[in-house]
Scaffold this motif. Structure first.
Motif, short mmCIF file in Angstrom:
data_model
loop_
_atom_site.label_atom_id
_atom_site.label_comp_id
_atom_site.label_asym_id
_atom_site.label_seq_id
_atom_site.Cartn_x
_atom_site.Cartn_y
_atom_site.Cartn_z
N ALA A 242 0.80 -1.14 0.12
CA ALA A 242 0.07 -0.03 -0.04
C ALA A 242 0.90 1.25 0.06
CB ALA A 242 -0.92 -0.14 1.29
N ASP A 243 2.07 1.24 0.76
CA ASP A 243 2.93 2.43 0.74
C ASP A 243 4.34 1.94 0.89
OD1 ASP A 243 4.16 4.79 1.11
OD2 ASP A 243 2.57 5.54 2.53
N GLN A 244 4.82 1.66 -0.43
CA GLN A 244 6.06 1.15 -0.49
C GLN A 244 7.20 2.15 0.15
OE1 GLN A 244 7.57 0.69 -4.53
NE2 GLN A 244 9.52 -0.07 -4.02
N GLU A 245 6.88 3.31 -0.25
CA GLU A 245 8.13 4.23 0.02
C GLU A 245 8.26 4.36 1.84
OE1 GLU A 245 10.17 8.77 -0.19
OE2 GLU A 245 8.87 8.04 -1.58
N GLU A 246 7.10 4.65 2.45
CA GLU A 246 7.11 4.53 3.82
C GLU A 246 7.54 3.45 4.54
OE1 GLU A 246 6.25 6.06 7.67
OE2 GLU A 246 6.28 7.09 5.64
N GLU A 247 7.12 2.28 4.01
CA GLU A 247 7.50 1.07 4.72
C GLU A 247 8.97 0.58 4.54
OE1 GLU A 247 5.35 -0.70 6.83
OE2 GLU A 247 4.05 1.15 6.68
N SER A 248 9.43 1.15 3.49
CA SER A 248 10.77 1.02 2.84
C SER A 248 11.83 1.72 4.00
CB SER A 248 11.15 1.16 1.43
OG SER A 248 10.36 0.09 0.54
N GLN B 33 10.25 -15.38 -8.74
CA GLN B 33 11.39 -14.89 -9.63
C GLN B 33 11.04 -14.08 -10.57
OE1 GLN B 33 12.75 -18.02 -12.52
NE2 GLN B 33 14.68 -18.35 -11.12
N SER B 34 9.70 -13.86 -11.18
CA SER B 34 9.22 -12.84 -12.16
C SER B 34 8.50 -11.89 -11.49
CB SER B 34 8.36 -13.50 -13.27
OG SER B 34 7.26 -14.01 -12.38
N GLN B 35 7.88 -12.22 -10.24
CA GLN B 35 7.16 -10.96 -9.60
C GLN B 35 8.09 -10.17 -9.25
OE1 GLN B 35 6.78 -14.12 -9.28
NE2 GLN B 35 4.84 -14.78 -8.42
N VAL B 36 9.31 -10.23 -8.49
CA VAL B 36 10.35 -9.26 -7.93
C VAL B 36 10.97 -8.58 -8.89
CG1 VAL B 36 10.34 -10.50 -5.67
CG2 VAL B 36 12.11 -10.96 -7.40
N ARG B 37 10.91 -8.83 -10.16
CA ARG B 37 11.29 -7.99 -11.23
C ARG B 37 10.56 -6.96 -11.92
NH1 ARG B 37 16.76 -9.16 -10.58
NH2 ARG B 37 17.17 -11.39 -10.48
N GLN B 38 9.27 -6.81 -11.13
CA GLN B 38 8.45 -5.95 -11.68
C GLN B 38 8.06 -4.84 -10.41
OE1 GLN B 38 4.53 -7.95 -12.64
NE2 GLN B 38 5.75 -9.79 -13.13
N PRO B 39 7.47 -3.52 -10.75
CA PRO B 39 7.21 -2.88 -9.71
C PRO B 39 6.38 -3.11 -8.68
CG PRO B 39 7.36 -1.51 -11.75
CD PRO B 39 7.50 -3.18 -12.04
N ILE B 40 5.62 -2.52 -7.72
CA ILE B 40 5.01 -3.06 -6.68
C ILE B 40 3.61 -3.24 -7.40
CG2 ILE B 40 3.46 -2.48 -4.92
CD1 ILE B 40 6.12 -3.49 -3.79
N TYR B 41 2.73 -4.19 -7.17
CA TYR B 41 1.64 -4.47 -7.63
C TYR B 41 0.78 -4.99 -6.71
CZ TYR B 41 2.92 -9.26 -8.46
OH TYR B 41 3.66 -10.46 -8.31
N SER B 42 -0.51 -4.79 -6.56
CA SER B 42 -1.53 -5.03 -5.51
C SER B 42 -2.49 -6.54 -5.71
CB SER B 42 -2.49 -3.92 -5.27
OG SER B 42 -3.20 -3.57 -6.19
N SER B 43 -2.35 -7.07 -6.93
CA SER B 43 -3.30 -8.11 -7.32
C SER B 43 -3.04 -9.24 -6.42
CB SER B 43 -3.01 -8.30 -8.76
OG SER B 43 -1.70 -8.91 -8.92
N SER B 44 -1.85 -9.61 -5.75
CA SER B 44 -1.69 -10.51 -4.57
C SER B 44 -2.43 -10.39 -3.58
CB SER B 44 -0.15 -10.87 -4.51
OG SER B 44 0.35 -9.57 -3.98
N VAL B 45 -2.80 -9.04 -3.09
CA VAL B 45 -3.46 -8.91 -1.90
C VAL B 45 -4.86 -9.35 -2.06
CG1 VAL B 45 -4.42 -7.18 -0.07
CG2 VAL B 45 -1.78 -6.87 -1.25
N GLY B 46 -5.32 -10.23 -0.96
CA GLY B 46 -6.73 -10.81 -0.93
C GLY B 46 -7.17 -11.89 -2.17
#
Length: 521
Positions: free
Chosen positions: A447-453, A483-496
């Motif tokens: 939800a908030d990549q920069e804040e949590e990072s 392997q392929s997911q972490v080569r992409q920017p943050i996406y939210s489709s995996s939540v829920g």
């Protein structure tokens, strides 16, 4: 032709059932014969019985004449058993005894690859292709190596070459199914279905199981969830062994009794002062790779990936993969010198990986099993627990084909019960370990990549580095299912994501709900 030669001929002809019977009879009469042990080892290897295969192949290597293929086959089984250093020694021996063997070079390359020595791995695969330009498995391994770096286009090109060289190879078909561009309409799916229906003798059970999961993934992508879950459920026993949840509960119970605050207080002298290690742990599919990639993108950080060092110590203490009270017998005899030796060997591994980084990440999820030892040795290290919705974690685990070490994934009920014991053990660690555990919430990170990072980097004592926001451009290799997911920017489709599978995972959800409503039973 004598009986032993006949047995090997049956193996060569891939008549494994007949070969198994022949070698069983031979072993009864000559249990110390190195050639018999070699044959028996090959049979156990085909059956996926890794420990038995290693035992017989070691016997063949020790007692018989020095034949390269024996050591090469032993290296394969040691790789499966995550004994990478020992596998490398065996593979080197095999390659030195058979310097013209493309197969030996390929296996040697796989050992280097697992030890994160990609330059040496690539050289071996290329040597194999010089010896045999049509060596399909060498092309396959080169393709898989490129994937770990995120070079998916080159990986696909190499895989296509491998497929042309051997279009009926089950291993190559499996990798074709797992490509990002694969679809249910591809011709390889027809071949895959044929393998699943016929279960040919020459194809290892674990390969058939992995093919079933790959076909299931394609049906998911096409929206055929019912068909996908039929594939997931029908072939699980080809990947996983029966799992004793009772033994697991006894393990957690024993840990609660032995690993108390007093245990750590009375052994504080064995600790190291280093702040270099960063341990990221939690259940598989909880986001450990994402956290690792974010940290290791920092200019002053590095990573050893999923280091198996502490899990190998656990196996050593148990006397095998399953929990045994032998652990406590070993501990009762451990001196400060013994603990220090374990700690120094681990720090040496970190130094070999990167001797300049201020922080080095070890993101083995199942290090949560060994926190008692890790926290004892390195109380000043940084500990990051990945938190994620339990339904999402377990749904993702259930639909992922892991190796047999993860046999708690054998069915939905067992997986749910295992997860409950995991939470129980984590709660215990929080209450007794002499360390601070930073909890990183996967959903908050999405939800908030920069804040949590920023919070994450602050916890491990590093200044903010904007490069961490581009974790997907990381040069670090990735071996895991993400392997392929972490080569992409943050996406939210995996939540829920679990919600769309709700009708298919009721036994799993029921077990997880027991924990939420009653506590672990």
């Amino acid at each position: 032709m004598n009986e032993l030669d006949r047995a090997f001929l049956l193996l060569e002809q891939k008549k494994f059932l007949e070969a198994q019977e022949a070698f069983s009879l031979l072993y009864e009469h000559a249990p110390r014969d190195p050639r018999v042990n070699f044959g028996v080892g090959l049979i156990f290897s085909h059956l996926g019985q890794n420990q038995a295969a290693i035992a017989h192949l070691k016997a063949a290597a020790k007692k018989g004449p020095k034949i390269g293929i024996v050591f090469t086959k032993l290296a394969i089984e040691l790789l499966i058993d995550v004994q990478y250093e020992e596998a490398l020694r065996a593979a080197r021996k095999g390659a030195s005894l058979e310097p013209r063997s493309a197969y030996a070079q390929t296996i040697l390359g796989q050992c280097y690859n697992q030890l994160n020595r990609p330059v040496m791995a690539k050289a071996c695969f290329e040597n194999a292709l010089k010896l045999n330009p049509d060596q399909a498995d060498s092309l396959l391994q080169l393709s898989r190596l490129e994937r770990t770096f995120g070079n998916f286009v080159r990986a696909s090109e190499l895989l296509e070459e491998a497929y042309k060289a051997d279009p009926n190879s089950a291993g190559i078909i499996l990798n074709k199914l797992e490509e990002e561009s694969a679809s249910i309409e591809d011709e390889v799916v027809t071949k895959a279905i044929s393998i699943l229906n016929e279960k040919p003798e020459e194809v290892a059970k674990v390969t058939i199981g992995n093919i079933a999961f790959a076909v299931a993934k394609l049906h998911e992508k096409a929206g055929n969830l019912k068909t996908a879950f039929e594939y997931y459920n029908e072939y699980r026993d080809l990947l996983y062994n029966p799992f004793s949840i009772h033994n697991r509960k006894e393990q957690v119970k024993a840990y609660k009794q032995v690993f108390t605050e007093k245990f750590f207080e009375t052994r504080s002298s064995v600790s190291f002062s280093t702040t270099k290690p960063v341990f990221i742990f939690g259940m598989p599919r909880s986001g450990t790779t994402l956290a690792e990639q974010i940290i290791s993108k920092h200019a002053q950080a590095s990573s050893v990936g999923e280091c198996n060092y502490f899990l190998l110590r656990q196996k050593e203490y148990f006397g095998g993969y399953n929990f045994s009270t032998n652990l406590f017998s070993v501990l009762s005899k451990y001196t400060e010198k013994d603990f220090k030796k374990v700690g120094r060997r681990y720090l040496k591994e970190l130094e070999n990986a990167d001797d300049k980084a201020i922080r080095i990440v070890d993101k083995m999820p199942h290090n949560f099993e060994m926190l008692w030892l890790i926290a004892l040795l390195f109380p000043n290290a940084k500990f990051i627990l990945m938190k994620r919705n339990s339904n999402d974690i377990c749904n993702s685990i259930y639909t992922t084909s892991f190796n047999s070490w993860h046999s708690y994934n054998i069915d939905q009920k067992t997986l749910g019960q295992y997860y409950n014991t995991y939470e129980d053990l984590i709660d215990h660690w929080k209450s007794v370990l002499p360390i601070e555990i930073f909890e990183l919430d996967y959903e908050n990170l999405i939800a908030d990549q920069e804040e949590e990072s920023r919070k994450l980097l602050d916890h491990i004592g590093l200044d903010w580095d904007p490069a961490c926001l581009e974790f997907y451009n990381n040069e670090n290799r990735v071996f895991t299912a993400s392997q392929s997911q972490v080569r992409q920017p943050i996406y939210s489709s995996s939540v829920g994501r679990w919600k769309k599978y709700e009708n298919y995972i009721q036994p799993l959800l029921q077990e997880l709900n027991i924990k939420h409503t009653l506590g672990t039973t």
